[in-house]
Design an enzyme around this catalytic site. Structure first.
Site, PDB file in Angstrom:
ATOM      1  N   HIS A 171      -7.184  -6.314  -1.268  1.00 23.61           N
ATOM      2  CA  HIS A 171      -5.544  -5.230  -0.869  1.00 23.61           C
ATOM      3  C   HIS A 171      -5.065  -5.481  -0.097  1.00 23.61           C
ATOM      4  CE1 HIS A 171      -4.070  -1.327  -0.995  1.00 23.61           C
ATOM      5  NE2 HIS A 171      -4.122  -0.581   0.372  1.00 23.61           N
ATOM      6  N   SER A 212       0.873  -1.854   0.275  1.00 23.19           N
ATOM      7  CA  SER A 212       0.384   0.170  -0.160  1.00 23.19           C
ATOM      8  C   SER A 212       0.615   1.327  -0.291  1.00 23.19           C
ATOM      9  CB  SER A 212      -1.146   0.233   0.910  1.00 23.19           C
ATOM     10  OG  SER A 212      -2.414   1.000   1.346  1.00 23.19           O
ATOM     11  N   ASP A 239      -8.449  -5.056  -6.093  1.00 25.51           N
ATOM     12  CA  ASP A 239      -8.047  -4.084  -5.141  1.00 25.51           C
ATOM     13  C   ASP A 239      -8.803  -2.990  -5.069  1.00 25.51           C
ATOM     14  OD1 ASP A 239      -7.638  -2.056  -3.238  1.00 25.51           O
ATOM     15  OD2 ASP A 239      -4.911  -3.000  -4.046  1.00 25.51           O
TER      16      ASP A 239
END
Length: 653
Positions: free
Chosen positions: A596, A477, A564
């Site tokens: 994600h 991320s 995601d």
């Protein structure tokens, strides 16, 4: 690498990233039942057993594809409940299994809907409040859900609020939303009607460090974690009749974190402070006696994960750090601590390494709380420094409005076991260390936030932990973004990088945020850059690694989940495309059934297998051969199999 590190047994990937034997132990509120997650046909499912006979366990769910990762008991102890999405799309639905009949019900049978739990009650056992965004994907309407019948009653249609809070009577008492400055406005709610003007408000600088923390059962007190008028967030009690606030606790170095509340009254009995390590401070004498009793018997960190309504029985987790985490059943009256399970018994006797909390000073004088793990056998005197320099992985946390913590970390342990020092640094923008530290990261993506990571790397080099040409950068991320920034903005600093679901273009990232984040978009604009202004757009473009992809000179591994909703697949596709166009090699791994991050253990194990062989080629550490690790996974190698040792062979090409 030192010969002692070479001599340590190789911890199998599966032992660190595979399914736990058991996890997430819970007690039913009435104390009659135990529940936990455990593999059934290699997929995590919910098991229950009578509290007095844990061996009589049975699986009550039958998930065959995606692991169940969150479960909890209904307030009346008649059912276990869980939330689950599809393929990582984060549209979580709510499910219930009746303990007596074993019947499973989908309580929120809607498409493209994400459920939120708004409130539950100590006194009303057969209902809870939920938020549903099935009418408008941006906003969650508040419904009263009857857990026995599954019927929902709309209480409050939401056309502009980010969230709500209720008291023990399941009465909605507060609504909140962002204001024009990027702070938060809090509104009183009466008879499910939101007041026109806010009763409380925060400026943008306090928006991530101030929040209400719940009502007492009688509704007379509202707790706040609050940084207004100060740096670190303190714990306050507010009289709901008069509005008067009383400070309960504060700390100079860290925001006040979690609280332990009396199950019957809802009053705060203890609070936590997490600077370098998490510490609980008990206010209630009886709770303090119990915590002290546990502290004498458990090594490392521990906490309460579940309690009965009468508060006589607790589920207690324990993280000894250099041994697998264990979970116990604690009977407070009898003063007994009964082993419940060890999450990963296969790690018993494995060469797990201690984590060293360290404070690093940035170039402009900020203290960066950080965590260092060293390879086995590399630190003969135990001073937290290796006897000689070793390769290092700078492991960057996501968020970025999150933090790294002290405690068992699978990635730290695997990388250390392979011969690397592992450094995780809380950089400006990380949460938990006061609003000054957090707000120092505003509009500093790729700038001073990145400088902090460079300063941490330089510190490790100056301390003799690693060499200047021996550092990889890795993260997910925001940590994936930091990896891309490291290889584009400072291309000579890192030997290679591993980017997991990291954004490459901040402009397109903000254009594609999930609809349920829309009420919070001002936060992104104020803290990253507003694409609707010339200055903000220029800032976002300058901080986007995509536009400097041709600067990459070091090996790069990118991994992405196709579903995601936060960092779309296009973020990885774009930079891979730009690198191909510039003739720069890259390895790109795609998971068609993930979002994600990677929920399925087979995918996680496969990815870390690829990552450790990639790092081995780059930094010279050890690696467990890939073998047939890809076969149970859905791994797709879109680009660059030839750049990872053994990957072409593992694909059968």
């Amino acid at each position: 690498m030192t010969s002692t590190a070479e001599a340590a047994p190789l911890i199998p990937r599966e032992a660190l990233f595979g399914n736990p034997t058991k996890a997430q132990g819970r007690l039913s509120p009435d104390g009659e039942w135990l529940s936990w997650l455990a593999p059934k046909d290699d997929v995590l499912n919910i098991y229950i057993a009578p509290a007095d006979n844990p061996d009589a366990a049975k699986a009550v769910t039958n998930s065959t594809d995606r692991p169940i990762r969150q479960h909890f008991w209904s307030p009346d102890s008649s059912a276990v409940m869980y939330i689950q999405d599809k393929g990582g799309d984060e549209n979580f639905l709510l499910y219930k299994i009746d303990v007596e009949s074993g019947e499973e019900t989908t309580l929120t049978p809607f498409e493209n809907t994400r459920v939120q739990i708004v409130g539950s009650s100590e006194t009303i056992k057969d209902r809870i409040l939920i938020g549903l965004n099935n009418r408008n994907p941006q906003f969650h309407d508040v419904h009263l859900l009857n857990l026995e019948t599954g019927e929902t009653e709309l209480l409050l249609e939401n056309n502009g609020y980010a969230g709500f809070m209720a008291d023990d009577t399941l009465t909605v008492r507060m609504a909140f939303r962002q204001n024009a400055e990027g702070g938060t406005d809090y509104f009183e709610v009466t008879d499910n009607v939101v007041a026109q003007t806010p009763s409380e408000a925060t400026a943008m600088e306090d928006s991530l460090t101030t929040s209400p923390a719940g009502y007492t059962t009688d509704g007379s007190t509202l707790y706040w974690i609050d940084s207004r008028g100060r740096n670190t967030a303190a714990l306050y009690a507010q009289d709901t009749a008069t509005g008067e606030k009383t400070m309960i606790a504060e700390d100079d170095k860290a925001d006040l974190g979690g609280t332990i509340r009396d199950p019957k009254t809802g009053e705060v009995e203890a609070y936590s402070v997490n600077y370098l390590q998490n510490e609980w401070v008990a206010i209630d004498p009886e709770l303090k006696a119990s915590m002290d009793w546990l502290d004498e018997r458990l090594d490392g960190e521990f906490g309460i994960s579940s309690r009965t309504d009468d508060d006589q029985t607790w589920i207690v987790w324990n993280d000894p750090l250099t041994a697998p985490s264990a979970t116990y059943i604690y009977d407070r009256a009898a003063s007994t601590l009964t082993p419940f399970y060890t999450s990963r018994p296969e790690l018993e006797g494995a060469p797990l390494q201690p984590m060293h909390p360290v404070e690093i000073t940035s170039r402009d004088g900020l203290t960066l709380p950080s965590y260092l793990t060293l390879p086995p056998g590399s630190d003969s005197d135990g001073d937290g420094r290796p006897d000689e320099a070793v390769p290092m992985v700078l492991l960057v946390h996501g968020g970025p409005w999150a933090r790294d913590d002290y405690g068992f970390n699978s990635a730290h342990q695997m990388l250390a076991n392979r011969g690397y020092a592992v450094l995780s640094t809380n950089f400006r923008g990380s949460t938990g260390f006061g609003k000054d530290f957090l707000n120092a990261g505003n509009k500093q993506w790729g700038l001073k936030m990145h400088d902090d990571l460079i300063d941490a790397t330089d510190w490790a080099i100056s301390e003799g932990i690693t060499g200047a040409d021996q550092v990889a950068i890795m993260g997910g991320s925001y940590g994936g973004y930091a990896t891309l920034a490291g290889l584009t903005f400072t291309p000579d600093k890192f030997a290679c990088g591993v980017d997991i679901v990291g954004p490459s273009n901040l402009e397109t990232l903000l254009e594609t945020i999930p609809p349920y984040w829309a009420p919070l978009v001002k936060l992104f604009h104020e803290r990253m850059g507003d694409p609707n202004t010339e200055e903000g757009l220029a800032l976002l473009k300058a901080a986007s690694p995509l536009y400097k992809a041709d600067q990459i000179t070091k090996p790069l591994l990118i991994a992405q989940g196709a579903n995601d909703p936060r960092v779309k697949q296009a973020e990885s596709d774009q930079i891979v495309g730009a690198m191909k166009e510039a003739g720069i090699p890259v390895t790109y791994v795609l998971y068609p059934d993930e979002g994600h991050g990677f929920a399925k253990p087979a995918n996680n194990i496969a990815f870390f297998g690829i990552a450790e062989n990639f790092l081995s080629e780059c930094l010279g550490g050890r690696a467990e051969p890939l073998g047939d690790v890809l076969e149970p996974s859905t791994t797709q190698i879109v680009e660059g199999a030839e750049h990872v040792r053994g990957l072409t062979e593992a694909l059968g090409e």
